[in-house]
Enzyme design. Sequence first.
Site, mmCIF file in Angstrom:
data_model
loop_
_atom_site.group_PDB
_atom_site.id
_atom_site.type_symbol
_atom_site.label_atom_id
_atom_site.label_comp_id
_atom_site.label_asym_id
_atom_site.label_seq_id
_atom_site.Cartn_x
_atom_site.Cartn_y
_atom_site.Cartn_z
ATOM 1 N N ASP A 76 0.857 -1.104 0.057
ATOM 2 C CA ASP A 76 -0.211 0.238 0.000
ATOM 3 C C ASP A 76 0.967 1.329 -0.145
ATOM 4 O O ASP A 76 1.904 1.177 0.862
ATOM 5 C CB ASP A 76 -0.901 0.050 1.199
ATOM 6 C CG ASP A 76 -2.132 1.122 0.889
ATOM 7 O OD1 ASP A 76 -2.680 0.732 0.077
ATOM 8 O OD2 ASP A 76 -2.534 1.901 1.899
ATOM 9 N N GLY A 160 0.528 6.910 -11.972
ATOM 10 C CA GLY A 160 0.212 7.864 -10.737
ATOM 11 C C GLY A 160 0.721 9.248 -10.742
ATOM 12 O O GLY A 160 0.688 9.838 -11.817
#
Length: 205
Positions: A76, A160
């Site tokens: 994560d 991203g």
Amino acid sequence: MTSPKLVVATKNQHKLQEISQILTALIPGLDLADIKSAADFELDDPVEDAPDFAGNAILKAQYIATNLGVPALADDSGLCVDILGGAPGIFSARWSGMHGNDEANLDLLLAQLKDVPEAYRTAAFRCVTALVTPAGDICTALGEVTGVLRSVRAGEGGFGYDPIFQPAGYMCTMAELSAQEKNKISHRAIAVQKIAPQVAKILGK
């Protein structure tokens, strides 16, 4: 499908490729064919409701290890902007309200930082990897890379927030680095490298 030796708890092919390349380079005898992703199995996505990167990484890996009965590796990660108090943080992938919409997330962040001077546009990419076995053993590792945020996108690589993140010590964005260069310095690369010895141990490599 041949039973994998390790399942990476992601359906993001960019992440799978990045993690697999690092692990196979570091662990002798581990091949790309030994590693599968969550996308290869008919499983729902677990709810990522932990308050931090470590908690979300662990619950994703636990979900895979429990349901498939094989060791699972999850990560994560996110972008932590200092002037925003560490945001987007765990909400990085859905900062715009649409999960995984990189362009919308970037547009919103750039708009929020529009009038912020360069000196205050410091940020860090942070990543926690979690390795969980079917027996319930858990191991985590943290990776971080600091830098500043550009006001304009640059580069075609990565994904991203890479097009606006300039790592400390570099004159280019993360998206302008080659995959090989990025895998040496990225937050995910660091976290995967740190946990690789535990992966090797569990897999008997």
